[in-house]
Design a protein around this motif. Sequence first.
Motif, PDB file in Angstrom:
ATOM      1  N   MET A  64       0.761  -1.156  -0.143  1.00 34.16           N
ATOM      2  CA  MET A  64      -0.021   0.003  -0.013  1.00 34.16           C
ATOM      3  C   MET A  64       0.836   1.281  -0.028  1.00 34.16           C
ATOM      4  SD  MET A  64      -2.711  -1.428  -0.481  1.00 34.16           S
ATOM      5  CE  MET A  64      -3.985   0.257  -0.128  1.00 34.16           C
ATOM      6  N   ALA A  65       2.120   1.272   0.335  1.00 35.34           N
ATOM      7  CA  ALA A  65       2.821   2.287   0.661  1.00 35.34           C
ATOM      8  C   ALA A  65       3.673   2.465  -0.712  1.00 35.34           C
ATOM      9  CB  ALA A  65       3.976   2.173   1.666  1.00 35.34           C
ATOM     10  N   LYS A  66       3.356   1.651  -1.880  1.00 32.01           N
ATOM     11  CA  LYS A  66       4.108   1.894  -3.093  1.00 32.01           C
ATOM     12  C   LYS A  66       3.293   2.683  -3.986  1.00 32.01           C
ATOM     13  CE  LYS A  66       6.626  -2.395  -2.791  1.00 32.01           C
ATOM     14  NZ  LYS A  66       6.854  -3.787  -3.516  1.00 32.01           N
ATOM     15  N   THR A  67       3.789   3.319  -5.092  1.00 31.59           N
ATOM     16  CA  THR A  67       2.987   4.188  -6.225  1.00 31.59           C
ATOM     17  C   THR A  67       2.383   3.201  -7.000  1.00 31.59           C
ATOM     18  OG1 THR A  67       4.794   4.218  -7.675  1.00 31.59           O
ATOM     19  CG2 THR A  67       4.390   6.107  -5.954  1.00 31.59           C
ATOM     20  N   ASN A  68       1.398   3.319  -7.860  1.00 27.35           N
ATOM     21  CA  ASN A  68       0.847   2.286  -8.727  1.00 27.35           C
ATOM     22  C   ASN A  68       1.887   2.086  -9.756  1.00 27.35           C
ATOM     23  OD1 ASN A  68      -1.648   2.151  -7.763  1.00 27.35           O
ATOM     24  ND2 ASN A  68      -2.695   3.541  -8.930  1.00 27.35           N
ATOM     25  N   GLN A  69       2.953   3.055 -10.208  1.00 33.07           N
ATOM     26  CA  GLN A  69       3.782   2.824 -11.141  1.00 33.07           C
ATOM     27  C   GLN A  69       4.759   1.660 -10.705  1.00 33.07           C
ATOM     28  OE1 GLN A  69       6.264   5.978 -12.456  1.00 33.07           O
ATOM     29  NE2 GLN A  69       7.335   4.809 -13.865  1.00 33.07           N
ATOM     30  N   VAL A  70       5.129   1.614  -9.348  1.00 36.91           N
ATOM     31  CA  VAL A  70       6.208   0.841  -8.668  1.00 36.91           C
ATOM     32  C   VAL A  70       5.361  -0.681  -8.660  1.00 36.91           C
ATOM     33  CG1 VAL A  70       7.283   0.142  -6.871  1.00 36.91           C
ATOM     34  CG2 VAL A  70       7.254   2.460  -7.508  1.00 36.91           C
ATOM     35  N   LYS A  71       4.103  -0.737  -8.307  1.00 40.00           N
ATOM     36  CA  LYS A  71       3.464  -1.738  -8.287  1.00 40.00           C
ATOM     37  C   LYS A  71       3.401  -2.566  -9.570  1.00 40.00           C
ATOM     38  CE  LYS A  71       0.417  -0.076  -4.576  1.00 40.00           C
ATOM     39  NZ  LYS A  71      -0.929   0.412  -4.111  1.00 40.00           N
ATOM     40  N   GLY A  72       2.914  -1.652 -10.595  1.00 39.46           N
ATOM     41  CA  GLY A  72       2.773  -1.991 -11.948  1.00 39.46           C
ATOM     42  C   GLY A  72       4.179  -2.728 -12.536  1.00 39.46           C
ATOM     43  N   GLN A  73       5.401  -2.105 -12.073  1.00 40.08           N
ATOM     44  CA  GLN A  73       6.687  -2.637 -12.414  1.00 40.08           C
ATOM     45  C   GLN A  73       7.014  -3.958 -11.713  1.00 40.08           C
ATOM     46  OE1 GLN A  73       9.306  -1.252 -14.255  1.00 40.08           O
ATOM     47  NE2 GLN A  73       7.805  -0.003 -15.164  1.00 40.08           N
ATOM     48  N   GLU A  74       6.418  -4.100 -10.485  1.00 31.91           N
ATOM     49  CA  GLU A  74       6.786  -5.322  -9.726  1.00 31.91           C
ATOM     50  C   GLU A  74       5.989  -6.531 -10.286  1.00 31.91           C
ATOM     51  OE1 GLU A  74       5.952  -6.592  -5.115  1.00 31.91           O
ATOM     52  OE2 GLU A  74       6.814  -4.624  -5.577  1.00 31.91           O
ATOM     53  N   VAL A  75       4.560  -6.150 -10.613  1.00 30.06           N
ATOM     54  CA  VAL A  75       3.727  -7.531 -11.146  1.00 30.06           C
ATOM     55  C   VAL A  75       4.355  -7.919 -12.573  1.00 30.06           C
ATOM     56  CG1 VAL A  75       1.702  -7.961 -11.796  1.00 30.06           C
ATOM     57  CG2 VAL A  75       1.774  -6.634  -9.777  1.00 30.06           C
ATOM     58  N   LEU A  76       4.715  -6.738 -13.462  1.00 30.94           N
ATOM     59  CA  LEU A  76       5.294  -7.101 -14.807  1.00 30.94           C
ATOM     60  C   LEU A  76       6.455  -7.924 -14.598  1.00 30.94           C
ATOM     61  CD1 LEU A  76       5.101  -6.634 -17.794  1.00 30.94           C
ATOM     62  CD2 LEU A  76       6.273  -4.520 -17.369  1.00 30.94           C
ATOM     63  N   ARG A  77       7.373  -7.553 -13.739  1.00 34.20           N
ATOM     64  CA  ARG A  77       8.763  -8.146 -13.508  1.00 34.20           C
ATOM     65  C   ARG A  77       8.377  -9.560 -13.231  1.00 34.20           C
ATOM     66  NH1 ARG A  77      10.785  -4.669  -9.912  1.00 34.20           N
ATOM     67  NH2 ARG A  77       9.960  -5.893  -8.288  1.00 34.20           N
ATOM     68  N   ASP A  78       7.504  -9.811 -12.074  1.00 31.87           N
ATOM     69  CA  ASP A  78       7.184 -11.206 -11.774  1.00 31.87           C
ATOM     70  C   ASP A  78       6.320 -11.914 -12.948  1.00 31.87           C
ATOM     71  OD1 ASP A  78       7.989 -10.584  -9.283  1.00 31.87           O
ATOM     72  OD2 ASP A  78       5.893 -10.437  -8.408  1.00 31.87           O
ATOM     73  N   LEU A  79       5.769 -11.387 -13.534  1.00 36.16           N
ATOM     74  CA  LEU A  79       4.908 -11.967 -14.919  1.00 36.16           C
ATOM     75  C   LEU A  79       5.966 -12.317 -15.785  1.00 36.16           C
ATOM     76  CD1 LEU A  79       1.712 -10.052 -15.167  1.00 36.16           C
ATOM     77  CD2 LEU A  79       1.842 -12.570 -14.972  1.00 36.16           C
TER      78      LEU A  79
END
Length: 189
Positions: A73-88
Amino acid sequence: MELNRLFLLTIFLLHIKLSRMIPTRLVCDRRLIQKYISDSMELENQVNQCDELPLLQQPVLLPLVGFSLREWMAKTNQVKGQEVLRDLLTLVDGIAATQQELKQPCPSVLLQQLYGKASFFVLHLQSYGSQEPEATRQPEGTPELTSETNLRMIFQTYRQLLQGKLHFFFNDLRKEFSCGVDRHARSSE
């Protein structure tokens, strides 16, 4: 692995219009993510029904997809998107490596389906990232990885990623996409 991604992107672009790559419907319609989660559970059940699943001879690297909700919840949406994309992307690479090794028809067919489903989300997240003002072409950072020889863990990792990070990310994006009244105006275009 880059060749696989380029090939998949080409096929994807041939089948849809570029204007539809914006994941607005995917984000705004909560039923869609629930459908994909159900599909992932079904794939996981189907792979468990395959006869004599072998252990992989070459361990595959899979992302660790668990997370702390407070940190998330402390992360920005851009960082969250990058993290999910990296995992995918890591997961798609692992699926591709496993497909090259596996010769049995039952799990091979299911892996091909999983590859398509995971790649679908990769393309949508890359599309979202290309709309961000400071988006980069490749996700930053490196995911935490685990080495796995159990084929079932590939399917389980995909399901956990959808139920966790991707589901929460889409919930956060709904706020950005004006999903209420605006959605009906878009559907009449």
